[in-house]
Enzyme design. Structure first.
Site, PDB file in Angstrom:
ATOM      1  N   ARG A 195      17.292 -29.882 -46.430  1.00 58.59           N
ATOM      2  CA  ARG A 195      16.194 -30.672 -45.874  1.00 58.59           C
ATOM      3  C   ARG A 195      15.179 -30.986 -46.961  1.00 58.59           C
ATOM      4  O   ARG A 195      14.591 -30.083 -47.552  1.00 58.59           O
ATOM      5  CB  ARG A 195      15.498 -29.894 -44.751  1.00 58.59           C
TER       6      ARG A 195
ATOM      7  N   ARG B 147      14.402 -21.396 -47.166  1.00 56.53           N
ATOM      8  CA  ARG B 147      15.327 -22.196 -46.358  1.00 56.53           C
ATOM      9  C   ARG B 147      15.720 -23.466 -47.099  1.00 56.53           C
ATOM     10  O   ARG B 147      16.858 -23.927 -47.016  1.00 56.53           O
ATOM     11  CB  ARG B 147      14.655 -22.537 -45.016  1.00 56.53           C
TER      12      ARG B 147
ATOM     13  N   ARG C 113       4.276 -31.928 -29.592  1.00 61.75           N
ATOM     14  CA  ARG C 113       3.458 -31.643 -30.769  1.00 61.75           C
ATOM     15  C   ARG C 113       2.093 -32.315 -30.673  1.00 61.75           C
ATOM     16  O   ARG C 113       1.261 -32.111 -31.543  1.00 61.75           O
ATOM     17  CB  ARG C 113       4.160 -32.150 -32.030  1.00 61.75           C
TER      18      ARG C 113
ATOM     19  N   LYS D 206      11.504 -21.029 -34.609  1.00 63.44           N
ATOM     20  CA  LYS D 206      11.796 -21.625 -33.299  1.00 63.44           C
ATOM     21  C   LYS D 206      13.286 -21.941 -33.151  1.00 63.44           C
ATOM     22  O   LYS D 206      13.904 -21.601 -32.145  1.00 63.44           O
ATOM     23  CB  LYS D 206      10.987 -22.920 -33.098  1.00 63.44           C
TER      24      LYS D 206
ATOM     25  N   ARG E 290       2.977 -30.220 -43.691  1.00 59.50           N
ATOM     26  CA  ARG E 290       3.492 -29.991 -42.326  1.00 59.50           C
ATOM     27  C   ARG E 290       2.671 -28.917 -41.626  1.00 59.50           C
ATOM     28  O   ARG E 290       2.383 -29.025 -40.434  1.00 59.50           O
ATOM     29  CB  ARG E 290       4.972 -29.577 -42.388  1.00 59.50           C
TER      30      ARG E 290
HETATM   31  P1  AMP Z   1      11.121 -29.734 -37.172  1.00 61.86           P
HETATM   32  O1  AMP Z   1      12.596 -29.676 -37.347  1.00 61.86           O
HETATM   33  O2  AMP Z   1      10.672 -29.391 -35.776  1.00 61.86           O
HETATM   34  O3  AMP Z   1      10.379 -28.939 -38.226  1.00 61.86           O
HETATM   35  O4  AMP Z   1      10.690 -31.246 -37.393  1.00 61.86           O
HETATM   36  C1  AMP Z   1      10.869 -31.887 -38.632  1.00 61.86           C
HETATM   37  C2  AMP Z   1      10.037 -33.166 -38.687  1.00 61.86           C
HETATM   38  O5  AMP Z   1      10.471 -34.057 -37.652  1.00 61.86           O
HETATM   39  C3  AMP Z   1       8.546 -32.966 -38.435  1.00 61.86           C
HETATM   40  O6  AMP Z   1       7.842 -32.603 -39.613  1.00 61.86           O
HETATM   41  C4  AMP Z   1       8.149 -34.353 -37.928  1.00 61.86           C
HETATM   42  O7  AMP Z   1       8.063 -35.272 -38.998  1.00 61.86           O
HETATM   43  C5  AMP Z   1       9.356 -34.754 -37.092  1.00 61.86           C
HETATM   44  N1  AMP Z   1       9.202 -34.326 -35.681  1.00 61.86           N
HETATM   45  C6  AMP Z   1       9.935 -33.380 -35.013  1.00 61.86           C
HETATM   46  N2  AMP Z   1       9.510 -33.243 -33.752  1.00 61.86           N
HETATM   47  C7  AMP Z   1       8.464 -34.088 -33.604  1.00 61.86           C
HETATM   48  C8  AMP Z   1       7.570 -34.394 -32.540  1.00 61.86           C
HETATM   49  N3  AMP Z   1       7.653 -33.758 -31.364  1.00 61.86           N
HETATM   50  N4  AMP Z   1       6.625 -35.346 -32.748  1.00 61.86           N
HETATM   51  C9  AMP Z   1       6.530 -35.995 -33.927  1.00 61.86           C
HETATM   52  N5  AMP Z   1       7.316 -35.739 -34.986  1.00 61.86           N
HETATM   53  C10 AMP Z   1       8.283 -34.807 -34.840  1.00 61.86           C
END
Ligand code: AMP
Length: 190
Positions: A134, A128, A89, A14, A146
């Site tokens: 991260r 990654r 989400r 994404k 996740r």
């Molecule tokens: P991402 O970079 O989108 O993979 O997000 C990394 C982490 O941030 C996720 O595993 C969640 O813990 C948190 N996170 C990101 N976006 C959301 C969301 N829309 N709702 C809840 N937690 C989020």
């Protein structure tokens, strides 16, 4: 306005695709994960709270995430449209996004979902993790959590947008350029 929800499990690509699409279509890219990571880096109150969830691979609570997303949208009053990456989400987040956009006289144009098999996701995320810095990419247990959270809490949004005739699945395996092209075909016919 074009408002895209870029959807798919962690590691689907994404963020990578959003970087290309935002240039091509002149859209503002909002990644909730990136905003959380920025806050963690700067040790803000939001960052400290978010970190406790993110490090375990859990979702940050809806209220916190929705308030943050609203603030990010409000920072861009001149936007021609948005790419929402990693948001919504949950269905509460999807409802909140609908309300926010409708208060601006607009709506979600499409959900574009990148489809990638789980084992490919795990491999990509571990790879990654070697360079992303991260913590949630470095541990296979957290990665699998996740992905599990995605199926348990997030995948239902496919039905949510399908019911509105706004769901578009795209094969997320291939070169970056090929996938950008597939997504562009969807956007160009909106
Ligand atoms: P991402 O970079 O989108 O993979 O997000 C990394 C982490 O941030 C996720 O595993 C969640 O813990 C948190 N996170 C990101 N976006 C959301 C969301 N829309 N709702 C809840 N937690 C989020």
């Amino acid at each position: 306005m074009i408002n895209l929800v870029l959807f798919g499990p962690p590691g689907a690509g994404k963020g990578t695709q959003a970087e290309f699409l935002k240039e091509k279509y002149e859209l503002v890219h909002i990644s909730t994960g990136d905003v959380f990571r920025f806050n963690i880096k700067n040790a803000t109150e939001l960052g400290v709270l978010a970190k406790s969830f993110i490090d375990k691979g859990q979702l940050v609570p809806d209220e916190v995430t929705i308030n943050m997303l609203n603030a990010e949208v409000e920072k861009n009053p001149q936007a021609k449209g948005f790419i929402f990456d990693g948001f919504p989400r949950t269905s509460a987040q999807a409802d909140a996004l609908g309300e926010l956009l409708s208060s601006k006289g607009t709506d979600v144009s499409a959900m574009v979902a990148l489809e990638v098999e789980d084992e490919v996701l795990v491999k990509r995320l571990l790879e990654r993790g070697k360079t992303s810095g991260r913590a949630d990419d470095a541990d296979e247990g957290v990665i699998r959590n996740r992905i599990a959270v995605y199926y348990k809490e997030t995948a239902i949004l496919k039905d949510y947008y399908q019911a509105k005739d706004k769901y578009y699945g795209v094969d997320g395996v291939g070169s970056i350029a090929e996938i950008t092209e597939r997504i562009s075909e969807v956007i160009d016919q909106l």
